[in-house]
Enzyme design. Structure first.
Site, PDB file in Angstrom:
ATOM      1  N   CYS A 192       9.455 -26.394   5.713  1.00 53.47           N
ATOM      2  CA  CYS A 192      10.627 -26.194   6.564  1.00 53.47           C
ATOM      3  C   CYS A 192      11.612 -27.354   6.462  1.00 53.47           C
ATOM      4  O   CYS A 192      11.210 -28.511   6.410  1.00 53.47           O
ATOM      5  CB  CYS A 192      10.098 -26.064   7.986  1.00 53.47           C
ATOM      6  SG  CYS A 192      11.347 -26.195   9.216  1.00 53.47           S
ATOM      7  N   THR A 194      14.464 -27.207   8.611  1.00 49.60           N
ATOM      8  CA  THR A 194      15.365 -26.998   9.747  1.00 49.60           C
ATOM      9  C   THR A 194      15.706 -28.299  10.482  1.00 49.60           C
ATOM     10  O   THR A 194      16.857 -28.546  10.828  1.00 49.60           O
ATOM     11  CB  THR A 194      14.752 -25.972  10.730  1.00 49.60           C
ATOM     12  OG1 THR A 194      14.694 -24.722  10.048  1.00 49.60           O
ATOM     13  CG2 THR A 194      15.564 -25.819  11.990  1.00 49.60           C
ATOM     14  N   GLY A 227       2.926 -26.488  11.166  1.00 48.44           N
ATOM     15  CA  GLY A 227       2.534 -27.878  11.344  1.00 48.44           C
ATOM     16  C   GLY A 227       1.046 -28.151  11.314  1.00 48.44           C
ATOM     17  O   GLY A 227       0.627 -29.281  11.570  1.00 48.44           O
TER      18      GLY A 227
HETATM   19  P1  5GP Z   1       2.916 -24.351   7.881  1.00 51.20           P
HETATM   20  O1  5GP Z   1       1.615 -23.748   8.279  1.00 51.20           O
HETATM   21  O2  5GP Z   1       3.156 -24.243   6.406  1.00 51.20           O
HETATM   22  O3  5GP Z   1       3.081 -25.753   8.375  1.00 51.20           O
HETATM   23  O4  5GP Z   1       4.054 -23.523   8.642  1.00 51.20           O
HETATM   24  C1  5GP Z   1       4.229 -22.136   8.484  1.00 51.20           C
HETATM   25  C2  5GP Z   1       5.410 -21.709   9.321  1.00 51.20           C
HETATM   26  O5  5GP Z   1       6.624 -22.334   8.869  1.00 51.20           O
HETATM   27  C3  5GP Z   1       5.755 -20.239   9.264  1.00 51.20           C
HETATM   28  O6  5GP Z   1       4.887 -19.419   9.998  1.00 51.20           O
HETATM   29  C4  5GP Z   1       7.188 -20.223   9.794  1.00 51.20           C
HETATM   30  O7  5GP Z   1       7.225 -20.249  11.203  1.00 51.20           O
HETATM   31  C5  5GP Z   1       7.734 -21.540   9.283  1.00 51.20           C
HETATM   32  N1  5GP Z   1       8.611 -21.319   8.117  1.00 51.20           N
HETATM   33  C6  5GP Z   1       8.378 -20.574   7.020  1.00 51.20           C
HETATM   34  N2  5GP Z   1       9.405 -20.652   6.157  1.00 51.20           N
HETATM   35  C7  5GP Z   1      10.324 -21.439   6.720  1.00 51.20           C
HETATM   36  C8  5GP Z   1      11.618 -21.887   6.316  1.00 51.20           C
HETATM   37  O8  5GP Z   1      12.117 -21.610   5.227  1.00 51.20           O
HETATM   38  N3  5GP Z   1      12.288 -22.665   7.213  1.00 51.20           N
HETATM   39  C9  5GP Z   1      11.736 -23.007   8.419  1.00 51.20           C
HETATM   40  N4  5GP Z   1      12.474 -23.726   9.244  1.00 51.20           N
HETATM   41  N5  5GP Z   1      10.505 -22.629   8.803  1.00 51.20           N
HETATM   42  C10 5GP Z   1       9.820 -21.857   7.969  1.00 51.20           C
END
Ligand code: 5GP
Length: 369
Positions: A192, A194, A227
């Site tokens: 992400c 953002t 996260g």
């Molecule tokens: P991870 O488990 O990889 O830390 O987080 C997964 C989550 O990241 C997803 O379920 C979704 O909420 C968020 N996410 C997925 N793709 C994107 C993106 O391109 N931008 C942002 N801001 N969040 C994302």
């Protein structure tokens, strides 16, 4: 005047769970990982509250089937057609895999066709009462997201609906008038951008505490999304009273994840017969759903009004998903024994969370074999 909330908001790496005496558990095998979820709009589901992220790389059929087989929860990403999902239903039914905990994702872009997709699943593929729906919006604060949620509840009154993402407690009550599960987390994901691009987001620990408290007061549920770096973070989320945890990056290096497997060759310092030994390493592609890559693949490009809010990554290949799921269930069961919780449901009742300056000893991490 702009308001600053000066109390520090905490993330997973800021806290630990303090071990303590509780009920006598002699073994991790005595711990119950299953939980019965009674949802706000009347439905019951049973399992361990772990979801795969509804992303193209990990919200695929193979990951979903594996999670369902292990009595967890699963999402399918929103870019599958009704016919593709219908074929997946057939294959699960043939293999005796229950679809009870499967969530089909819809987006906001074209509500008519998204509703039609759910109806097709109901009528053509016997997905009775369009069972579980995940409504995906990176930012659920916009009116269109609420409109789609209200419409989905209206058209599918018997479904379990998960809606998100949000990053503050104030919106939970409003969404829970229509949704059963609120997906919490903005800016925490491993792919992400953002927070970097917009400065917006909320650390997960404080967010879970705030949202769980509000949601549970009206029999709603929450899912902590994004996260998760270590299994301990999943344990922390459950201890903080999150009902579900959603995982992307931790699943993305597995065989079952849909990202491409990439082979890379590295010249090592070892020399045999006058030539450097070449080492081969494997990676899997993992990209954010708001990344430029995803926009090009699914939305015909970035458009000239958007910026990329996701990364495209190559992450180390980790083998079968079973290995990671075993790590997760083992870690959660062990956490229960450290604080005397008989089941996952009891974790939050038994946990004392402490704020720390230093969470992990990483001194020899780079020497891991
Ligand atoms: P991870 O488990 O990889 O830390 O987080 C997964 C989550 O990241 C997803 O379920 C979704 O909420 C968020 N996410 C997925 N793709 C994107 C993106 O391109 N931008 C942002 N801001 N969040 C994302």
């Amino acid at each position: 005047m702009t308001q600053i909330l000066s109390e520090i908001h905490l993330d997973y790496s800021d806290v630990l769970i303090r071990p303590k005496m509780g009920i006598n558990l002699n073994s991790r095998k005595d711990v119950s990982l299953e939980r019965v979820f009674k949802f706000k709009h009347g439905q019951l589901r049973t399992g361990l509250g772990i979801f795969n992220a509804n992303m193209a790389t990990v919200g695929d059929f193979a990951v979903a089937k594996k999670l369902l087989t292990r009595n967890m929860f699963a999402t399918l990403h929103k870019h599958y057609s009704a016919d593709e999902i219908g074929a997946f239903f057939d294959s699960c039914r043939k293999e005796g895999v229950s679809l009870d905990n499967l969530f089909v994702t819809i987006g906001l872009k074209n509500p008519d066709s998204e509703m039609q997709k759910l109806k097709d699943l109901e009528t053509k593929y016997e997905w009775r009462h369009a069972r579980n729906i995940c409504i995906d919006a990176p930012n659920f604060y916009i009116q269109k997201a609420l409109d789609v949620l209200m419409r989905a509840r209206d058209e599918f009154p018997d479904s379990v609906i998960m809606a998100g993402n949000i990053a503050s407690g104030d919106i939970c009550l409003k969404l829970l008038d229509y949704a059963d599960i609120i997906k919490c987390g903005i800016g925490s994901g491993s792919a992400c951008l953002t927070r970097k691009q917009t400065g917006c987001g909320t650390p997960m620990v404080s967010l879970i505490l705030e949202c769980a408290d509000i949601a549970h007061s009206v029999n709603g549920h929450i899912c902590a999304d994004g996260g998760i770096v270590d299994v301990g973070d999943i344990c922390k989320a459950f201890c903080l009273n999150s009902d579900f945890v959603m995982i992307g990056g931790m699943f993305a290096g597995t065989d079952e994840a849909a990202g491409d497997l990439i082979e890379k060759h590295y010249e090592t310092s070892e020399i045999i017969d006058g030539t450097h030994v070449i080492q081969t390493k494997y990676f899997k592609q993992y990209y954010g759903m708001s990344s430029e890559y995803a926009n090009n693949k699914f939305a015909g490009g970035m458009g000239n009004y958007k910026t990329s809010e996701g990364r495209e990554l190559l992450i180390p290949y980790t083998g079968t998903l079973d290995k990671i799921l075993q790590d997760i269930t083992g870690g959660i069961a062990s956490c229960c024994t450290y604080i005397g919780a008989a089941s996952v449901k009891h974790l939050s009742k038994c946990a004392t969370i402490i704020r720390v300056n230093h969470q992990l000893n990483r001194v020899f991490e780079k020497y891991s074999v």
